[in-house]
Design an enzyme around this catalytic site. Sequence first.
Site, short mmCIF file in Angstrom:
data_model
loop_
_atom_site.label_atom_id
_atom_site.label_comp_id
_atom_site.label_asym_id
_atom_site.label_seq_id
_atom_site.Cartn_x
_atom_site.Cartn_y
_atom_site.Cartn_z
N ASN A 1 23.51 37.92 53.67
CA ASN A 1 22.83 38.86 54.56
C ASN A 1 22.64 40.15 53.78
OD1 ASN A 1 22.04 40.66 56.52
ND2 ASN A 1 23.98 40.63 57.66
N LYS A 47 20.99 42.74 54.59
CA LYS A 47 20.89 43.94 55.43
C LYS A 47 19.72 44.82 54.94
CE LYS A 47 25.75 43.42 56.41
NZ LYS A 47 26.99 43.99 56.85
N HIS A 76 23.46 40.34 65.22
CA HIS A 76 24.46 40.89 64.30
C HIS A 76 25.07 42.13 64.95
CE1 HIS A 76 26.27 42.81 60.84
NE2 HIS A 76 26.20 41.65 60.21
N GLU A 78 25.76 44.91 63.84
CA GLU A 78 25.08 46.18 63.50
C GLU A 78 23.87 46.40 64.41
OE1 GLU A 78 24.77 45.41 59.29
OE2 GLU A 78 26.95 45.65 59.13
N GLU A 124 31.94 36.95 63.29
CA GLU A 124 32.12 38.11 62.42
C GLU A 124 32.92 39.19 63.14
OE1 GLU A 124 28.88 38.23 59.19
OE2 GLU A 124 28.07 39.23 60.93
N GLY A 145 32.25 44.67 55.91
CA GLY A 145 32.10 45.74 54.93
C GLY A 145 33.35 46.57 54.68
N SER A 167 33.60 40.55 54.98
CA SER A 167 34.33 40.73 53.71
C SER A 167 34.68 39.43 53.00
CB SER A 167 35.59 41.58 53.92
OG SER A 167 35.22 42.88 54.37
N GLY A 223 27.79 39.51 53.36
CA GLY A 223 27.01 40.73 53.16
C GLY A 223 27.09 41.22 51.72
P1 PGA Z 1 30.21 41.86 54.54
O1 PGA Z 1 29.10 41.67 55.68
O2 PGA Z 1 30.34 40.52 53.85
O3 PGA Z 1 29.66 42.93 53.65
O4 PGA Z 1 31.47 42.23 55.22
C1 PGA Z 1 29.01 40.48 56.42
C2 PGA Z 1 27.94 40.60 57.46
O5 PGA Z 1 27.79 41.67 58.06
O6 PGA Z 1 27.22 39.62 57.73
#
Ligand code: PGA
Length: 246
Positions: A8, A10, A91, A93, A160, A166, A205, A226
């Site tokens: 992803n 983003k 997601h 976010e 998630e 992140g 992560s 991500g």
């Molecule tokens: P991350 O993000 O691997 O950077 O934690 C995962 C995601 O938001 O899909």
Amino acid sequence: MKKHIIGNWKMNGMQSHLTEIQKIDEIAALFDNIMTGLCVPATLIYSAHKDKKAVIIGAQDCHQSKEGAHTGCLSAAMVKEAGAKMVILGHSERRQDQGENSRLVSQKADAAIDNNITPIICVGESLAQRESGQAEKIVSEQLLASLPSNKPQKMIIAYEPIWAIGTGKIPQMEEVREIHEVIFRLLTQKYGDAANDYPILYGGSMNGENASELLKLAHVDGGLVGGASLTADKFAPILKAASQNS
Ligand code: PGA
């Protein structure tokens, strides 16, 4: 089921990053016992999917309507035409930044399915919800309210935990296992044997160091990645771990 590792990106990635996608495609071709995907910004979908051998390109959102007066939005048919085979929906976010709720996510999933794009439906609890022992309840409610109206042929679920995204923190393996089992059980109750065809990904992560342990857990059918999907160097060890655990 093949392990699914989906990046992803983003709001990251310019035309100059297409060379990185090319590199990821070449590595993905080496691991043909897994499914490798990349959900890129809409501006890159078309150029990212052209001439790719192994990596499947996806979008990060689509609108629930077919067309119309929705300035700045893209329909499922539009991202499909650009080359997306799947789309991330709900997601955390977007749930936070754009105020999307599960009902809207469900409508978007219907739009994706109507256009033959695989929805990747994201669910996950906040840290406060985890700490107050509500993770299972929250994830179950979110999941059931975010699913499409009809039994889909293809669908991917991503668990998630918001606090793991992140941050470099991940839940205990047992906590991941428990939630994935809950998700699988709910999907089985709703769809019967078809639930076996819906991959359940872990996201938050995931990296080259923790991927193998996560991917060994029951009902962890892959990862939504991500930060560690942005370069071939960081993504490759995750693909390798998935291939070894397939
Ligand atoms: P991350 O993000 O691997 O950077 O934690 C995962 C995601 O938001 O899909």
